[in-house]
Design an enzyme around this catalytic site. Structure first.
Site, PDB file in Angstrom:
ATOM      1  N   GLU A 270       0.832  -1.199   0.000  1.00 25.07           N
ATOM      2  CA  GLU A 270       0.000   0.000   0.000  1.00 25.07           C
ATOM      3  C   GLU A 270       0.867   1.250   0.000  1.00 25.07           C
ATOM      4  OE1 GLU A 270      -1.583   1.435   3.944  1.00 25.07           O
ATOM      5  OE2 GLU A 270      -1.615  -0.725   4.320  1.00 25.07           O
TER       6      GLU A 270
ATOM      7  N   CYS B 150      -3.235  -3.597   4.288  1.00 18.40           N
ATOM      8  CA  CYS B 150      -2.256  -4.639   4.640  1.00 18.40           C
ATOM      9  C   CYS B 150      -2.573  -6.001   4.036  1.00 18.40           C
ATOM     10  CB  CYS B 150      -2.165  -4.772   6.158  1.00 18.40           C
ATOM     11  SG  CYS B 150      -1.789  -3.234   7.008  1.00 18.40           S
TER      12      CYS B 150
ATOM     13  N   THR C 120       3.685   2.625  16.196  1.00 16.30           N
ATOM     14  CA  THR C 120       3.178   1.420  15.529  1.00 16.30           C
ATOM     15  C   THR C 120       3.599   1.355  14.059  1.00 16.30           C
ATOM     16  OG1 THR C 120       1.046   2.446  14.943  1.00 16.30           O
ATOM     17  CG2 THR C 120       1.180   1.332  17.072  1.00 16.30           C
TER      18      THR C 120
ATOM     19  N   SER D 251     -11.105   0.453  13.888  1.00 18.04           N
ATOM     20  CA  SER D 251     -10.237  -0.525  13.246  1.00 18.04           C
ATOM     21  C   SER D 251     -10.110  -1.801  14.079  1.00 18.04           C
ATOM     22  CB  SER D 251      -8.847   0.076  13.008  1.00 18.04           C
ATOM     23  OG  SER D 251      -8.115  -0.712  12.091  1.00 18.04           O
TER      24      SER D 251
ATOM     25  N   HIS E   2      -1.711 -11.134  11.218  1.00 18.77           N
ATOM     26  CA  HIS E   2      -1.295  -9.787  10.853  1.00 18.77           C
ATOM     27  C   HIS E   2      -1.103  -9.012  12.152  1.00 18.77           C
ATOM     28  CE1 HIS E   2      -1.034  -5.835   9.239  1.00 18.77           C
ATOM     29  NE2 HIS E   2      -2.146  -5.457   9.835  1.00 18.77           N
TER      30      HIS E   2
ATOM     31  N   LYS F  23      -4.514 -10.569  21.922  1.00 19.11           N
ATOM     32  CA  LYS F  23      -5.969 -10.498  22.040  1.00 19.11           C
ATOM     33  C   LYS F  23      -6.649 -11.310  20.938  1.00 19.11           C
ATOM     34  CE  LYS F  23      -5.930  -5.879  24.146  1.00 19.11           C
ATOM     35  NZ  LYS F  23      -6.380  -4.471  24.002  1.00 19.11           N
TER      36      LYS F  23
ATOM     37  N   ASN G  27       5.323  -2.743  12.348  1.00 20.16           N
ATOM     38  CA  ASN G  27       4.297  -3.144  11.391  1.00 20.16           C
ATOM     39  C   ASN G  27       4.804  -2.960   9.966  1.00 20.16           C
ATOM     40  OD1 ASN G  27       1.952  -3.816  10.096  1.00 20.16           O
ATOM     41  ND2 ASN G  27       0.703  -2.186  10.971  1.00 20.16           N
TER      42      ASN G  27
ATOM     43  N   SER H  88      -7.225  -3.151   6.305  1.00 15.51           N
ATOM     44  CA  SER H  88      -8.320  -2.220   6.569  1.00 15.51           C
ATOM     45  C   SER H  88      -9.082  -1.893   5.304  1.00 15.51           C
ATOM     46  CB  SER H  88      -7.760  -0.940   7.197  1.00 15.51           C
ATOM     47  OG  SER H  88      -7.265  -1.190   8.489  1.00 15.51           O
TER      48      SER H  88
END
Length: 482
Positions: free
Chosen positions: A85, A119, A161, A211, A249, A258, A325, A358
């Site tokens: 991207e 992504c 991030t 998100s 990811h 999580k 990331n 996203s």
């Protein structure tokens, strides 16, 4: 032509910048509480680029290194597809730039192009390569899939991030790492959780809470659709019990923790009477969308999955913690981390994979390691390369991002970053002319040049040593650049 079997990964390589900033240093520099980035986000270091590197140079390095390390004949590649991207040009693809590595060997018959959706582009490019090989259009040659980005954010809470890196994968039949055919769960919808409407800036617009909701909703749907495909193929129910390793990811590592818990939550909903899930009884009739930010449930899931996370997920997290990331490269840097950590212990194991982009596009699918892969681990030499990086102070990191910001879309300039700290043999941006055409050069050291020459020409080390180093270096540079 015989139908190809056991399509998968024969080789994998990652290129990352030689500079990084430590998250603990950023915490002090930003004046936030100790542990906000290292514990709250679960991150350790973050790779970044100055103005000498862009998505073209990173991708050139990843593909060139893959071909060099795995002795890939440029004419053996029939498909080359890029997922990214990081857009430099609204028309010209990254793939066309990579064609320089093949055209000089006479191969311009290579299918594939860039695939873009946040992504997720790398996963789409990978699936396109697999489906090409399974189709009547396959011509018997292998494919290379490229996945990666330069992730940067404006000053603020999202900046830690970021990250940078590109993964390249060699895809072909009879591979040691295969894809489980027919096992995939897909979820896509239209949402503005993260997007980049401003072509004059590298920075995205992000709705963080939205998100996370989208990410969890995608996991719920992809996981359950994968489970149905598994049950249809194998005739038995699916749960995390059938998974040896799981990779995700990874925008930041805390979200990965999580997410693994989220998968177990779906196992609970599918089998609420299992005694292992007794502590989740109160959530038996709660709508999944009402649980995304439930801290009590989060703690309960963390407690239940603690041991499994340590054995099934933690081995996939090295590069995500070290590079940050890498957007499209994130999922596949997780795979490479797992290979490096477990090597031949992976033979016979299933790796469940969740990829998210996203906007949104997501899927769950799985790999199986069918043959020993220690040769891949040795060629990539991951930990040694990470150790050779240069740690940079946050002040310098901030200056470099400011420089990228001012030079984004700029024409008629020569980048000012030094190349001395770059890895030997790396492609880098040398200039941009007044028409916006970008030119690239390479860094060289005597040992790197002679090593590459030896591999390319398959001559002995004793012959190399017998050459005058200066004369040899000068003479082989022209060969390597051809």
């Amino acid at each position: 032509m015989t139908k190809p079997e056991n399509i998968g990964i024969h080789g994998i390589e990652v290129y990352f910048p030689s500079t990084y900033v430590a998250q603990e240093d950023l915490e002090k520099f930003d004046g936030v509480s100790q542990g906000k980035y290292t514990l709250g986000l679960g991150q350790t270091n973050m790779a970044f680029c100055g103005d000498r590197e862009d998505i073209y140079s990173l991708s050139l390095n990843a593909v060139n290194n893959l071909m060099d390390k795995f002795n890939v004949d440029p004419n053996s590649i029939g498909r080359l597809e890029v997922g990214t991207e990081t857009v430099i040009d609204k028309s010209k693809s990254v793939k066309t730039v990579l064609m320089d590595l093949f055209a000089k060997h006479g191969n311009t018959s290579i299918d594939g192009i860039d695939t873009i959706n946040a992504c997720y582009g790398g996963t789409s490019a990978l699936h396109n390569a697999l489906q090409w090989m399974e189709s009547s259009y396959w011509d018997g040659r292998n494919a290379i899939v490229v996945a990666g980005d330069i992730a940067v954010y404006e000053k603020g809470p999202a900046r830690p991030t970021g990250g940078a890196g590109v993964v390249a994968m060699l895809i072909g039949p009879n591979a040691p790492i295969t894809f489980e055919s027919g096992l995939r769960g897909v979820h896509m919808e239209n949402v503005y959780d993260f997007y980049k409407p401003d072509m004059d800036s590298e920075y995205p617009r992000v709705d963080g809470k939205l998100s996370i909701s989208c990410y969890f909703r995608a996991i719920d749907n992809c996981y359950n659709r994968y489970a149905k495909a598994f049950e249809k193929k194998y005739g038995k129910s699916f749960s995390l019990d059938q998974v040896d390793f799981a990779l995700f990811h990874s925008p930041y590592n805390k979200l990965v923790q999580k997410s693994f818990g989220r998968m177990l939550y779906n196992d609970f909903l599918n089998n609420p009477n299992d005694s292992r899930y007794a502590s989740l009884e109160a959530y038996k009739n709660v709508k999944p969308e009402d649980t995304y930010f439930d801290s009590v449930l989060e703690k309960a899931l963390s407690a239940i999955t603690k041991n499994d996370y340590a054995t099934k997920v933690a081995p996939t997290t090295l590069l995500a913690k070290q590079l940050g990331n890498t957007y499209c490269g994130s999922t596949y840097s997780g795979l490479l981390s797992l290979l490096d950590e477990k090597s031949n212990d992976l033979v016979g194991k299933r790796v469940l994979t969740f990829s998210y982009g996203s906007g949104l596009a997501a899927s769950a699918f799985s790999f199986k390691v069918e043959k020993p892969i220690n040769h891949i681990v040795e060629k990539v030499d991951l930990k040694n390369r990470l150790a050779k990086r240069v740690r940079v102070e946050p002040e310098i990191f901030t200056e470099k991002l400011s420089l990228r910001e001012t030079r984004h879309n700029l024409k008629n300039y020569v980048p000012s970053d030094e190349t001395t700290n770059m890895f030997p043999g790396s492609f880098y941006l040398s200039s941009v002319d007044n028409a916006g055409i970008r030119k690239y050069d390479r860094t060289y050291s005597t040992s790197a040049v002679l090593g590459a020459f030896q591999r390319r020409q398959q001559i002995s080390q004793s012959t190399i040593k017998s050459l005058n180093l200066f004369r040899a270096t000068k003479s082989v540079l022209s060969i390597l650049k051809k």
